[in-house]
Design a protein around this motif. Structure first.
Motif, PDB file in Angstrom:
ATOM      1  N   MET A   1     -12.983 -85.682  27.371  1.00 14.37           N
ATOM      2  CA  MET A   1     -12.240 -84.586  28.131  1.00 14.37           C
ATOM      3  C   MET A   1     -12.162 -83.065  27.507  1.00 14.37           C
ATOM      4  N   PHE A   2     -12.257 -83.111  26.247  1.00 20.54           N
ATOM      5  CA  PHE A   2     -11.877 -81.754  25.773  1.00 20.54           C
ATOM      6  C   PHE A   2     -12.565 -81.210  24.588  1.00 20.54           C
ATOM      7  N   ILE A   3     -13.240 -82.182  23.836  1.00 20.83           N
ATOM      8  CA  ILE A   3     -14.032 -81.701  22.493  1.00 20.83           C
ATOM      9  C   ILE A   3     -15.431 -81.628  22.858  1.00 20.83           C
ATOM     10  N   VAL A   4     -15.917 -82.990  23.607  1.00 21.27           N
ATOM     11  CA  VAL A   4     -17.269 -83.127  23.750  1.00 21.27           C
ATOM     12  C   VAL A   4     -17.819 -81.953  24.759  1.00 21.27           C
ATOM     13  N   PRO A   5     -17.157 -81.495  25.807  1.00 22.92           N
ATOM     14  CA  PRO A   5     -17.706 -80.823  26.531  1.00 22.92           C
ATOM     15  C   PRO A   5     -18.259 -79.347  25.962  1.00 22.92           C
ATOM     16  N   ASN A   6     -17.405 -78.701  24.987  1.00 17.47           N
ATOM     17  CA  ASN A   6     -17.772 -77.684  24.311  1.00 17.47           C
ATOM     18  C   ASN A   6     -18.982 -77.828  23.297  1.00 17.47           C
ATOM     19  N   ALA A   7     -18.992 -79.137  22.996  1.00 13.40           N
ATOM     20  CA  ALA A   7     -20.424 -79.257  21.766  1.00 13.40           C
ATOM     21  C   ALA A   7     -21.348 -79.535  22.805  1.00 13.40           C
ATOM     22  N   SER A   8     -21.493 -80.189  23.902  1.00 13.92           N
ATOM     23  CA  SER A   8     -22.493 -80.367  24.895  1.00 13.92           C
ATOM     24  C   SER A   8     -23.161 -79.088  25.323  1.00 13.92           C
ATOM     25  N   LYS A   9     -22.340 -77.974  25.415  1.00 16.72           N
ATOM     26  CA  LYS A   9     -22.658 -76.841  25.768  1.00 16.72           C
ATOM     27  C   LYS A   9     -23.579 -75.961  24.669  1.00 16.72           C
ATOM     28  N   GLY A  10     -23.022 -76.028  23.481  1.00 18.30           N
ATOM     29  CA  GLY A  10     -23.743 -75.388  22.182  1.00 18.30           C
ATOM     30  C   GLY A  10     -25.039 -76.342  21.961  1.00 18.30           C
ATOM     31  N   TYR A  11     -24.926 -77.681  22.381  1.00 22.48           N
ATOM     32  CA  TYR A  11     -26.237 -78.337  21.876  1.00 22.48           C
ATOM     33  C   TYR A  11     -27.237 -78.240  22.949  1.00 22.48           C
ATOM     34  N   ASN A  12     -26.989 -78.268  24.354  1.00 25.23           N
ATOM     35  CA  ASN A  12     -27.836 -77.984  25.206  1.00 25.23           C
ATOM     36  C   ASN A  12     -28.481 -76.601  25.178  1.00 25.23           C
ATOM     37  N   GLU A  13     -27.631 -75.477  24.982  1.00 28.26           N
ATOM     38  CA  GLU A  13     -28.302 -74.181  25.015  1.00 28.26           C
ATOM     39  C   GLU A  13     -29.053 -73.949  23.921  1.00 28.26           C
ATOM     40  N   PHE A  14     -29.006 -74.638  22.666  1.00 31.51           N
ATOM     41  CA  PHE A  14     -29.597 -74.492  21.517  1.00 31.51           C
ATOM     42  C   PHE A  14     -31.000 -75.232  21.963  1.00 31.51           C
ATOM     43  N   LYS A  15     -30.921 -76.407  22.596  1.00 33.72           N
ATOM     44  CA  LYS A  15     -32.085 -77.066  22.759  1.00 33.72           C
ATOM     45  C   LYS A  15     -33.190 -76.497  23.919  1.00 33.72           C
ATOM     46  N   TYR A  16     -32.535 -75.898  24.716  1.00 34.51           N
ATOM     47  CA  TYR A  16     -33.591 -75.060  25.766  1.00 34.51           C
ATOM     48  C   TYR A  16     -33.696 -73.852  25.142  1.00 34.51           C
ATOM     49  N   LYS A  17     -33.120 -73.187  24.431  1.00 35.39           N
ATOM     50  CA  LYS A  17     -33.433 -71.882  23.741  1.00 35.39           C
ATOM     51  C   LYS A  17     -34.601 -72.137  22.616  1.00 35.39           C
ATOM     52  N   TYR A  18     -34.652 -73.047  21.742  1.00 38.37           N
ATOM     53  CA  TYR A  18     -35.621 -73.179  20.611  1.00 38.37           C
ATOM     54  C   TYR A  18     -36.092 -74.325  20.877  1.00 38.37           C
ATOM     55  N   LEU A  19     -35.761 -75.407  21.123  1.00 38.63           N
ATOM     56  CA  LEU A  19     -36.455 -76.914  21.260  1.00 38.63           C
ATOM     57  C   LEU A  19     -37.295 -77.183  22.498  1.00 38.63           C
ATOM     58  N   LYS A  20     -36.860 -76.444  23.589  1.00 40.19           N
ATOM     59  CA  LYS A  20     -37.625 -76.736  24.947  1.00 40.19           C
ATOM     60  C   LYS A  20     -37.923 -75.310  25.537  1.00 40.19           C
ATOM     61  N   LYS A  21     -38.333 -74.398  24.742  1.00 42.53           N
ATOM     62  CA  LYS A  21     -38.459 -72.799  25.050  1.00 42.53           C
ATOM     63  C   LYS A  21     -39.377 -73.168  26.076  1.00 42.53           C
ATOM     64  N   GLY A  22     -39.136 -72.254  27.238  1.00 44.26           N
ATOM     65  CA  GLY A  22     -40.073 -72.107  28.327  1.00 44.26           C
ATOM     66  C   GLY A  22     -39.947 -73.126  29.418  1.00 44.26           C
ATOM     67  N   LYS A  23     -39.160 -74.114  29.269  1.00 41.78           N
ATOM     68  CA  LYS A  23     -38.774 -75.375  30.267  1.00 41.78           C
ATOM     69  C   LYS A  23     -37.383 -74.811  31.007  1.00 41.78           C
ATOM     70  N   GLN A  24     -37.338 -74.960  32.080  1.00 41.67           N
ATOM     71  CA  GLN A  24     -36.226 -74.730  32.908  1.00 41.67           C
ATOM     72  C   GLN A  24     -35.220 -75.767  32.912  1.00 41.67           C
ATOM     73  N   ASP A  25     -33.906 -75.160  32.675  1.00 40.44           N
ATOM     74  CA  ASP A  25     -32.842 -76.229  32.617  1.00 40.44           C
ATOM     75  C   ASP A  25     -32.056 -76.145  33.953  1.00 40.44           C
ATOM     76  N   ARG A  26     -32.735 -75.910  35.034  1.00 43.98           N
ATOM     77  CA  ARG A  26     -32.294 -75.740  36.208  1.00 43.98           C
ATOM     78  C   ARG A  26     -33.141 -75.756  37.346  1.00 43.98           C
ATOM     79  N   VAL A  27     -32.720 -75.991  38.748  1.00 43.83           N
ATOM     80  CA  VAL A  27     -33.568 -75.913  39.837  1.00 43.83           C
ATOM     81  C   VAL A  27     -33.763 -74.466  40.068  1.00 43.83           C
ATOM     82  N   THR A  28     -34.952 -74.059  40.327  1.00 43.68           N
ATOM     83  CA  THR A  28     -34.961 -72.451  40.494  1.00 43.68           C
ATOM     84  C   THR A  28     -35.786 -72.337  41.796  1.00 43.68           C
ATOM     85  N   SER A  29     -36.123 -73.323  42.452  1.00 41.23           N
ATOM     86  CA  SER A  29     -36.532 -73.063  43.921  1.00 41.23           C
ATOM     87  C   SER A  29     -35.999 -73.545  44.969  1.00 41.23           C
ATOM     88  N   ASN A  30     -36.249 -72.656  46.311  1.00 44.88           N
ATOM     89  CA  ASN A  30     -35.458 -73.095  47.474  1.00 44.88           C
ATOM     90  C   ASN A  30     -33.955 -73.483  47.332  1.00 44.88           C
TER      91      ASN A  30
END
Length: 359
Positions: free
Chosen positions: A119-148
């Motif tokens: 409820m309180f610790i993992v959410p913050n860790a998840s944010k940092g984990y996913n932000e790094f993943k899409y910034k450096y490990l999945k660079k160029g891939k969208q992490d959200r819906v971007t059309s319509n």
């Protein structure tokens, strides 16, 4: 019996801790070996890598908590059974239900830990984990819906963009519609694109036009460019796919209520995340029941048979959890039932196995 209680509880918690200390570093090394090339290619800073693996440890560790718990119970209880310690305890006049008390205490401790972390610790860790993943490990891939993208801001306001560029914070083919209390269109704003200007904290509309109905008369206003304000945040046009994972208990409840009011199409995904957090502590008790029932009886194959059976049950449980989770996210199946059915089914299985173990 208190000595035996402390003995079993200590074995319960120590074995669980050893499972975490043994497997989490292995997971880190495997991830590092797999991703080190992408980190170097994308020039990830060392301090961000270290923070990423701290978040990785918390994020992945929390996902594997139930499995670690299950395997640790099977491991140390099988050793008790093979050493005939359980037979000695029960032969002294202790009932099987009384024998289980330290297991319930251990499960309660782990359940509280799971709840607090989820409820309180993992959410913050998840944010940092996913932000790094899409910034450096999945660079160029969208992490959200971007059309319509369609959003209902409140009872009267609706917005739409045909596509959205999250990096530049630009939405294309923007439409804003406002309805009156009688559900009649009052005015409609259109623009070729909408851009957020952080420096001035406002929105810039290009090829702006506004159609307003006044007593059945249509008034048209056009401008090449217009700087204005809206009540919505441009990031809310399309939240990242992992947004629900990054919010704590109170933030998630507020976020779900807001998305329900907007009529978000993927609301079931957010609700499922909420229910899974609440169900995780219950899982600790279910897996404790199954683990004890499977391993409390001395078998000819020893601990290996118990571990093999336990791992099989664990994988079946994960399979059912994933299947019902996917149904809830993609087919409109109730998120509450998606979380309840696997736990209920395996809870019944655990009670059945425990009844046979008592014999």
């Amino acid at each position: 019996m208190k000595i035996v209680d402390w003995y079993i509880l200590k074995r319960y918690l120590v074995t669980f801790g050893m499972m975490i200390l043994l497997f989490v570093p292995i997971g880190i090394m495997l991830n590092l070996a797999e991703q080190i090339g992408k980190m170097i290619d994308n020039e990830a800073p060392l301090n961000e890598i270290l923070i990423y693996y701290l978040n990785f440890t918390i994020y992945i560790g929390s996902l594997l908590f139930p499995i670690f718990l299950f395997l640790s119970i099977i491991f140390f209880t099988s050793k008790l059974a093979n050493n005939t310690e359980i037979v000695a305890i029960l032969s002294s006049g202790v009932s099987f239900g009384r024998f289980l008390r330290p297991y319930w205490i251990g499960a309660s401790i782990i359940a509280v830990l799971m709840f607090f972390m989820g409820m309180f610790i993992v959410p913050n860790a998840s944010k940092g984990y996913n932000e790094f993943k899409y910034k450096y490990l999945k660079k160029g891939k969208q992490d959200r819906v971007t059309s319509n993208i369609f959003n209902q801001l409140n009872e009267n306001d609706f917005i739409y963009v045909s596509s959205f560029d999250p990096a530049r914070k630009i939405g294309y083919n923007f439409t804003f519609e406002h309805f009156d209390q009688e559900n009649q269109l009052e005015y409609k704003i259109s623009a070729a694109n909408i851009r957020w200007i952080p420096k001035d904290s406002l929105y810039r509309l290009t090829s702006y036009s506004k159609r307003k109905l006044v007593n059945e008369t249509e008034l048209l206003e056009t401008k090449r460019r217009l700087d204005t304000l809206f009540t919505f945040n441009i990031e809310d046009l399309t939240p990242v796919s992992y947004i629900a994972e990054t919010k704590n208990l109170f933030e998630l409840n507020k976020f779900i209520a807001d998305q329900q009011r907007k009529g978000a199409s993927n609301i079931n995904t957010y609700i499922l995340t909420k229910y899974k957090r609440w169900a995780l502590p219950v899982t600790a008790f279910i897996l404790t029941i199954i683990g004890v029932a499977v391993s409390a009886v001395k078998r000819r194959g020893g601990m290996g048979v118990n571990l093999a059976f336990g791992i099989g049950v664990a994988f079946i449980y994960i399979f059912f959890d994933k299947v019902f989770g996917t149904l809830a996210e993609q087919s409109g199946f109730s998120p509450l039932l998606a979380v309840t059915i696997p736990n209920l089914a395996f809870g019944v299985l655990g009670l059945y196995l425990l009844k046979n173990a008592k014999r």
